[in-house]
Design an enzyme around this catalytic site. Structure first.
Site, PDB file in Angstrom:
ATOM      1  N   ASP A  62       0.855  -1.203   0.000  1.00  0.00           N
ATOM      2  CA  ASP A  62       0.000   0.000   0.000  1.00  0.00           C
ATOM      3  C   ASP A  62       0.889   1.251   0.000  1.00  0.00           C
ATOM      4  O   ASP A  62       0.919   2.004   0.966  1.00  0.00           O
ATOM      5  CB  ASP A  62      -0.888  -0.065   1.259  1.00  0.00           C
ATOM      6  CG  ASP A  62      -1.815   1.127   1.381  1.00  0.00           C
ATOM      7  OD1 ASP A  62      -2.061   1.812   0.371  1.00  0.00           O
ATOM      8  OD2 ASP A  62      -2.293   1.386   2.509  1.00  0.00           O
TER       9      ASP A  62
HETATM   10  C1  SPV Z   1      -6.984   2.470   3.551  1.00  0.00           C
HETATM   11  O1  SPV Z   1      -7.975   1.776   3.813  1.00  0.00           O
HETATM   12  O2  SPV Z   1      -6.253   2.247   2.587  1.00  0.00           O
HETATM   13  C2  SPV Z   1      -6.650   3.612   4.402  1.00  0.00           C
HETATM   14  C3  SPV Z   1      -7.034   3.611   5.814  1.00  0.00           C
HETATM   15  O3  SPV Z   1      -5.987   4.511   3.923  1.00  0.00           O
HETATM   16  S1  SPV Z   1      -5.662   2.956   6.668  1.00  0.00           S
HETATM   17  O4  SPV Z   1      -5.376   1.639   6.158  1.00  0.00           O
HETATM   18  O5  SPV Z   1      -6.029   2.945   8.073  1.00  0.00           O
HETATM   19  O6  SPV Z   1      -4.535   3.863   6.441  1.00  0.00           O
HETATM   20 MG    MG Z   2      -5.144   4.070   2.072  1.00  0.00          MG
END
Ligand code: SPV
Ligand code: MG
Length: 287
Positions: A59
């Site tokens: 991510d």
């Molecule tokens: C996501 O769901 O990708 C978010 C929220 O950005 S978090 O994972 O808490 O950063």
């Molecule tokens: Mg995110």
């Protein structure tokens, strides 16, 4: 649609969908309480974390925006529910203005961009990894340029504050909130990775003194013991369950795949799977 819902209801419940099937489940889910009141989700969160995880990608903005938009387009073709897109940092300002146009074409109701810079890491790492915040003026400019690039009035651009995630503190969060609202943000998301809601509630109390009506958003992943109603009472208008559909599905898949190997057949896991009939009935126009 989202703007209308925000006017009608004090607080909305959004949940993550990482593909069209998970969106269909969300659309069909309802719960009737003892008073006969039926509860449904108000909308869908398109998460950078879960969209990336599905593709086996970290991510960190590796997954390109067109794949994200294609996924939302497919979700949107199956449900009219409002969609809030997590667009990470929004990319470079020169690119963000084009993304805004594409988001409008896909029919996205709101986009959230976060004020990070450099190698964007998932917020739930907190300060265990390097989390660099964007320059306030530069990020405000990105919001202003994004708003100016819109051709229709429907798309809302929300600014996400990462001050509490990156350890910059409450003062920094409030200063940034003011700057981003001034730049034209249609609402603010305050993120936290504490296991109590105390800091987001503190933020809300200060924020609400100046902005009694502006949409305020939170993501109670780590403070999951906090009830929706308590966050609503604390002033939050949108509460996002950001990754639960993916986490639920993959836990079930791990279990079922393991048990099939263990027993050498699938009879033992039939109870853990939805029926083929249910799969077929979930999909529109199958018959
Ligand atoms: C996501 O769901 O990708 C978010 C929220 O950005 S978090 O994972 O808490 O950063
Ligand atoms: Mg995110």
């Amino acid at each position: 649609m989202l703007k209308k819902l925000l006017k009608e209801k004090k607080s909305l419940t959004f949940i993550e969908a990482h593909n069209p099937l998970s969106a269909l489940i969300i659309k069909n889910t309802n719960y009737t309480d003892d008073n006969g009141c039926t509860h449904k989700f108000d909308g869908i969160w398109s998460s950078s974390l879960t969209d990336s995880a599905v593709k086996g990608i970290p991510d960190n903005e590796t997954l390109d925006i067109n794949s994200r938009l294609q996924n939302i387009h497919e979700i949107k073709s199956l449900t009219k529910m409002p969609v809030i897109m997590d667009a990470d940092t929004g990319g470079r300002v020169e690119h963000f203005v084009h993304y805004v146009r594409k988001m409008e074409q896909v029919g996205i109701d709101a986009v959230i961009i976060e004020d990070k810079t450099g190698n964007k890491r998932n917020s739930l790492f907190g300060t265990n990894v390097k989390q660099e915040l964007a320059d306030i003026t530069e990020f405000s400019n990105k919001i202003a340029k994004g708003k100016a690039a819109q051709q229709k009035s429907r798309l809302m651009i929300f600014a996400r504050l990462e001050s509490l995630i990156a350890g910059y503190g409450m003062e920094d969060a409030l200063e940034r909130a003011n700057a981003y609202v001034k730049a034209g943000a249609n609402g603010i998301m305050i993120h936290s990775c504490q296991n109590t809601p105390d800091e987001v509630i503190d933020f809300s109390q200060s924020f609400r003194k100046k902005y009694p009506k502006l949409p305020l958003i939170c993501v109670p992943t780590t403070y999951s013991a906090t009830y929706h109603n308590d966050l609503s009472k604390a002033g939050f208008n949108i509460i996002i369950y950001a990754n639960h559909m993916l986490r639920a599905a993959y836990k079930a898949m791990e279990h079922v795949s393991h048990e099939i190997l263990k027993y050498g057949r699938s009879a033992e896991v039939e109870k853990d799977c939805i029926s083929i009939k249910k799969v077929i009935n979930l999909i529109p126009y199958t018959s």
